[in-house]
Scaffold this active site. Structure first.
Site, PDB file in Angstrom:
ATOM      1  N   HIS A  42       0.805  -1.226   0.000  1.00 49.91           N
ATOM      2  CA  HIS A  42       0.000   0.000   0.000  1.00 49.91           C
ATOM      3  C   HIS A  42       0.837   1.275   0.000  1.00 49.91           C
ATOM      4  O   HIS A  42       0.273   2.365   0.172  1.00 49.91           O
ATOM      5  CB  HIS A  42      -0.932   0.001   1.208  1.00 49.91           C
ATOM      6  CG  HIS A  42      -2.021  -1.023   1.111  1.00 49.91           C
ATOM      7  ND1 HIS A  42      -3.023  -0.965   0.181  1.00 49.91           N
ATOM      8  CD2 HIS A  42      -2.254  -2.148   1.835  1.00 49.91           C
ATOM      9  CE1 HIS A  42      -3.841  -1.996   0.323  1.00 49.91           C
ATOM     10  NE2 HIS A  42      -3.394  -2.730   1.313  1.00 49.91           N
ATOM     11  N   ARG A  67       5.738  -6.570   3.451  1.00 55.11           N
ATOM     12  CA  ARG A  67       4.438  -6.970   2.910  1.00 55.11           C
ATOM     13  C   ARG A  67       4.521  -6.704   1.417  1.00 55.11           C
ATOM     14  O   ARG A  67       4.517  -5.550   0.973  1.00 55.11           O
ATOM     15  CB  ARG A  67       3.278  -6.205   3.537  1.00 55.11           C
ATOM     16  CG  ARG A  67       1.952  -6.598   2.891  1.00 55.11           C
ATOM     17  CD  ARG A  67       0.755  -6.377   3.774  1.00 55.11           C
ATOM     18  NE  ARG A  67       0.431  -4.961   3.953  1.00 55.11           N
ATOM     19  CZ  ARG A  67      -0.665  -4.522   4.588  1.00 55.11           C
ATOM     20  NH1 ARG A  67      -1.514  -5.402   5.094  1.00 55.11           N
ATOM     21  NH2 ARG A  67      -0.885  -3.239   4.727  1.00 55.11           N
ATOM     22  N   ASP A  81      16.251 -12.012  -1.542  1.00 54.97           N
ATOM     23  CA  ASP A  81      17.687 -11.854  -1.805  1.00 54.97           C
ATOM     24  C   ASP A  81      18.284 -10.681  -1.031  1.00 54.97           C
ATOM     25  O   ASP A  81      19.493 -10.653  -0.760  1.00 54.97           O
ATOM     26  CB  ASP A  81      17.934 -11.656  -3.305  1.00 54.97           C
ATOM     27  CG  ASP A  81      18.050 -12.970  -4.070  1.00 54.97           C
ATOM     28  OD1 ASP A  81      17.916 -14.037  -3.444  1.00 54.97           O
ATOM     29  OD2 ASP A  81      18.276 -12.931  -5.296  1.00 54.97           O
ATOM     30  N   GLU A 145      -7.625 -12.824   4.710  1.00 58.82           N
ATOM     31  CA  GLU A 145      -8.419 -11.593   4.613  1.00 58.82           C
ATOM     32  C   GLU A 145      -9.592 -11.733   3.642  1.00 58.82           C
ATOM     33  O   GLU A 145      -9.976 -10.775   2.971  1.00 58.82           O
ATOM     34  CB  GLU A 145      -7.534 -10.400   4.247  1.00 58.82           C
ATOM     35  CG  GLU A 145      -6.566 -10.645   3.105  1.00 58.82           C
ATOM     36  CD  GLU A 145      -5.578  -9.495   2.934  1.00 58.82           C
ATOM     37  OE1 GLU A 145      -5.825  -8.397   3.464  1.00 58.82           O
ATOM     38  OE2 GLU A 145      -4.548  -9.716   2.283  1.00 58.82           O
ATOM     39  N   ASP A 171     -10.030  -5.951   4.825  1.00 61.57           N
ATOM     40  CA  ASP A 171     -10.399  -6.682   3.615  1.00 61.57           C
ATOM     41  C   ASP A 171     -11.308  -7.863   3.939  1.00 61.57           C
ATOM     42  O   ASP A 171     -12.163  -8.233   3.127  1.00 61.57           O
ATOM     43  CB  ASP A 171      -9.149  -7.155   2.874  1.00 61.57           C
ATOM     44  CG  ASP A 171      -8.509  -6.046   2.060  1.00 61.57           C
ATOM     45  OD1 ASP A 171      -9.215  -5.087   1.710  1.00 61.57           O
ATOM     46  OD2 ASP A 171      -7.308  -6.125   1.777  1.00 61.57           O
TER      47      ASP A 171
END
Length: 246
Positions: A42, A67, A81, A145, A171
């Site tokens: 987001h 996230r 990585d 969610e 959500d």
């Protein structure tokens, strides 16, 4: 990466980071937070910014999760990585999806491409076997969610390689046709997920708006809390030093 803040038992507390700044990570590393989560779902983060923020997290010993915006092989590969502590993966609705995501995180028996040159592998200083071992340590939290995900929560928790379940209340409420995350039907669905996660021996997490909510949900077995965000904490701190409005 050694993660002393996450190896101790008990409740863990972190916050979302939505500001593209290595200094924010440095400062949070001086706090008592156990971890931070970069919210690349987001908020706008490119790969170079994630890299510099991970450098800061290593320097201050603050475990850093990301996230991710979407669970694709390329996104998972490039993020891990960097040497982050783990991933918070949004919208995991089925066990099949969870198994696919786990495969993206694993070199051995999975689909993660290998190079010994990134940070997670010590920039080429680790023998291949040890670098592969290091690649297995990333913590994987699956976000539950949707109503479908709640129904499949036990199967998702049973997937080898899934370390925790994280309830996304907003959500989840929308998935249930509701616009109030505190609706009793939403909290009941979340409580089911918490119970399933505890029974499976998994970490159970959720977002909360303030530390005051923590005790209530800790009693339900939640042990991994993302409290607010760097932006909200900054705004609240600024408001706190201002005189009351007339």
């Amino acid at each position: 990466m050694t993660l002393p803040r996450l190896t101790k038992g008990g409740i863990k507390t972190g916050t979302f980071v939505k500001t593209a700044s290595a200094q924010v990570i440095e400062i949070l590393g001086l706090s008592r937070l156990d971890f931070a989560v970069i919210d690349a779902e987001h908020a706008p983060f490119d790969r170079l910014t994630l890299d510099t923020m991970t450098i800061a997290s290593v320097a201050v010993g603050l475990p850093l999760f990301v996230r991710i915006p979407e669970p694709t092989a390329a996104v998972v590969l490039t993020t891990l990585d960097l040497g982050v502590a783990g991933l918070l993966v949004p919208h995991v609705d089925t066990a099949e999806q969870a198994r696919d995501i786990v495969a993206m995180t694993r070199h051995r028996g999975g689909r993660r491409g290998f190079s010994g040159s990134p940070r997670f592998a010590g920039y080429g200083t680790k023998p291949m076997a040890k670098a592969l071992d290091a690649g297995e340590t990333a913590f994987l939290m699956c976000q539950i969610e949707s109503a479908e995900a709640v129904e499949n929560a036990a199967a998702i928790a049973a997937v080898d390689g899934v370390d925790g379940l994280f309830v996304g209340y907003a959500d989840l409420s929308l998935s249930m046709g509701l616009e109030n995350p505190q609706d009793p039907r939403v909290t009941a669905a979340a409580a089911r997920v918490f119970e399933i996660g505890r029974a499976a021996g998994k970490t159970v997490g959720m977002f909360i708006g303030s530390a005051a909510e923590r005790d209530r949900y800790a009693a339900l077995g939640v042990d991994w809390f993302v409290v607010s965000s760097d932006q909200t904490l900054l705004r609240q701190a600024a408001d706190a030093v201002c005189p009351p409005l007339a």
